[in-house]
Write a protein that holds these residues in place. Structure first.
Motif, PDB file in Angstrom:
ATOM      1  N   ARG A 189       0.816  -1.210   0.000  1.00  0.00           N
ATOM      2  CA  ARG A 189       0.000   0.000   0.000  1.00  0.00           C
ATOM      3  C   ARG A 189       0.856   1.269   0.000  1.00  0.00           C
ATOM      4  O   ARG A 189       0.519   2.250  -0.684  1.00  0.00           O
ATOM      5  CB  ARG A 189      -0.930   0.004   1.221  1.00  0.00           C
ATOM      6  CG  ARG A 189      -2.061  -1.006   1.138  1.00  0.00           C
ATOM      7  CD  ARG A 189      -3.040  -0.844   2.266  1.00  0.00           C
ATOM      8  NE  ARG A 189      -4.123  -1.822   2.207  1.00  0.00           N
ATOM      9  CZ  ARG A 189      -5.213  -1.678   1.448  1.00  0.00           C
ATOM     10  NH1 ARG A 189      -5.363  -0.589   0.706  1.00  0.00           N
ATOM     11  NH2 ARG A 189      -6.147  -2.613   1.449  1.00  0.00           N
ATOM     12  N   VAL A 190       1.938   1.260   0.748  1.00  0.00           N
ATOM     13  CA  VAL A 190       2.747   2.475   0.867  1.00  0.00           C
ATOM     14  C   VAL A 190       3.704   2.625  -0.311  1.00  0.00           C
ATOM     15  O   VAL A 190       3.768   3.682  -0.953  1.00  0.00           O
ATOM     16  CB  VAL A 190       3.523   2.474   2.195  1.00  0.00           C
ATOM     17  CG1 VAL A 190       4.465   3.672   2.257  1.00  0.00           C
ATOM     18  CG2 VAL A 190       2.562   2.518   3.369  1.00  0.00           C
ATOM     19  N   LEU A 191       4.447   1.574  -0.623  1.00  0.00           N
ATOM     20  CA  LEU A 191       5.463   1.681  -1.659  1.00  0.00           C
ATOM     21  C   LEU A 191       4.868   1.615  -3.058  1.00  0.00           C
ATOM     22  O   LEU A 191       5.063   2.509  -3.885  1.00  0.00           O
ATOM     23  CB  LEU A 191       6.502   0.563  -1.490  1.00  0.00           C
ATOM     24  CG  LEU A 191       7.626   0.819  -0.483  1.00  0.00           C
ATOM     25  CD1 LEU A 191       8.550  -0.389  -0.417  1.00  0.00           C
ATOM     26  CD2 LEU A 191       8.410   2.055  -0.850  1.00  0.00           C
ATOM     27  N   VAL A 192       4.140   0.534  -3.333  1.00  0.00           N
ATOM     28  CA  VAL A 192       3.685   0.290  -4.702  1.00  0.00           C
ATOM     29  C   VAL A 192       2.592   1.271  -5.112  1.00  0.00           C
ATOM     30  O   VAL A 192       2.625   1.836  -6.211  1.00  0.00           O
ATOM     31  CB  VAL A 192       3.203  -1.170  -4.854  1.00  0.00           C
ATOM     32  CG1 VAL A 192       2.667  -1.415  -6.263  1.00  0.00           C
ATOM     33  CG2 VAL A 192       4.339  -2.126  -4.548  1.00  0.00           C
ATOM     34  N   LEU A 193       1.620   1.482  -4.239  1.00  0.00           N
ATOM     35  CA  LEU A 193       0.483   2.322  -4.615  1.00  0.00           C
ATOM     36  C   LEU A 193       0.757   3.814  -4.520  1.00  0.00           C
ATOM     37  O   LEU A 193       0.156   4.596  -5.267  1.00  0.00           O
ATOM     38  CB  LEU A 193      -0.732   1.971  -3.751  1.00  0.00           C
ATOM     39  CG  LEU A 193      -1.365   0.595  -3.972  1.00  0.00           C
ATOM     40  CD1 LEU A 193      -2.555   0.408  -3.042  1.00  0.00           C
ATOM     41  CD2 LEU A 193      -1.794   0.428  -5.415  1.00  0.00           C
ATOM     42  N   GLU A 194       1.655   4.224  -3.617  1.00  0.00           N
ATOM     43  CA  GLU A 194       1.797   5.662  -3.363  1.00  0.00           C
ATOM     44  C   GLU A 194       3.183   6.202  -3.719  1.00  0.00           C
ATOM     45  O   GLU A 194       3.295   7.116  -4.534  1.00  0.00           O
ATOM     46  CB  GLU A 194       1.494   5.962  -1.879  1.00  0.00           C
ATOM     47  CG  GLU A 194       0.192   5.382  -1.365  1.00  0.00           C
ATOM     48  CD  GLU A 194      -1.038   5.831  -2.135  1.00  0.00           C
ATOM     49  OE1 GLU A 194      -0.984   6.883  -2.810  1.00  0.00           O
ATOM     50  OE2 GLU A 194      -2.050   5.124  -2.080  1.00  0.00           O
TER      51      GLU A 194
END
Length: 269
Positions: free
Chosen positions: A104-109
């Protein structure tokens, strides 16, 4: 700029209306130019031989030349962050949430935003601005018109190339980070594939996937259109600035953060 310019803050009250109108018109001109670029990008008549060659050259320089080492750099930084998240989660007994947090933090944002800012610094804010501004600074109006025509001819290929670059860098780096996340959590064992795919599949539902793609495309369009609009506006209306910041840089950063904030609000509020 994204905020009211200094000329508004330090001007006399009778000039506030003029500065406010210029501020609103500047944003409108950016939106107008972006709409024209999109219409031309989807028009078959745009893709003559010259534009196809120009677009392919921009795609090569903005994507293929930097893709390997950008991916390696993103992988190294992501590996450190993944390790920090995994170790911290294990120390608090929350290891089952580590993979979901990484995705959620790295890939999406973070990765799409990093790719957009990287493309902006390397390609979007450059945009042959040095030669064009040198021509525009000439005293003769013919050379100024030559600079404007050059920017207009490169607008659509640059929009396509930067949107493609942001999307490509974000997608490739995201795949690499997903593989690194699996190895950091499960090692080289194949027995974690089932749990891993369920976790990632639960995160990447259709709505989140569409939002991820749209966000990266909007990042690419912003990178291509906003600096170009700022340069064209300064050439067309003869506006000069004492600031050494590249035209449109602050506005581009503001729009990127606004897109990111809107994406977070849609997903989590």
């Amino acid at each position: 700029m994204a905020m009211l310019p200094k000329s508004f803050l330090y001007s006399k009250p009778r000039d506030w209306g003029r500065h406010a109108f210029r501020f609103v018109f500047s944003w409108w001109y950016m939106v107008y130019l972006g709409a024209i670029a999109l219409v031309m990008a989807f028009s078959p008549s745009t893709y003559n031989r010259h534009n196809r060659l120009t677009t392919s050259r921009y795609i090569y320089t903005s994507t293929w030349e930097v893709l390997p080492w950008f991916t390696v750099l993103a992988a190294l930084v992501s590996l450190v962050l993944i390790r920090v998240v995994v170790v911290t989660s294990q120390s608090y007994g929350l290891s089952r949430y580590a993979l979901e947090m990484v995705v959620r933090v790295l890939v999406l944002e973070l990765i799409p935003l990093t790719a957009a800012m990287f493309v902006a610094l390397r390609a979007g804010l450059a945009f042959n601005a040095g030669d064009a501004l040198a021509l525009a600074a000439a005293a003769t109006p013919d050379r100024s018109r030559q600079a404007q025509n050059r920017l207009r001819q490169d607008l659509v290929p640059q929009v396509i190339a930067n949107a493609f670059a942001v999307l490509s860098l974000a997608m490739v780096s995201s795949v690499i980070v997903l593989l690194l996340a699996y190895m950091s959590v499960y090692g080289l064992s194949p027995w974690g594939v089932g749990d891993y795919t369920r976790t990632v599949g639960r995160i990447f539902n259709p709505a989140v996937t569409i939002g991820f793609v749209l966000k990266t495309v909007f990042f690419g369009l912003s990178v291509a259109v906003i600096p170009t609009a700022a340069i064209l506006e300064s050439h067309r209306y003869g506006r000069t600035s004492s600031s050494t910041v590249q035209p449109g840089a602050v506005r581009l950063l503001f729009v990127l953060l606004l897109i990111e904030a809107g994406s977070l609000a849609v997903k989590y509020i």
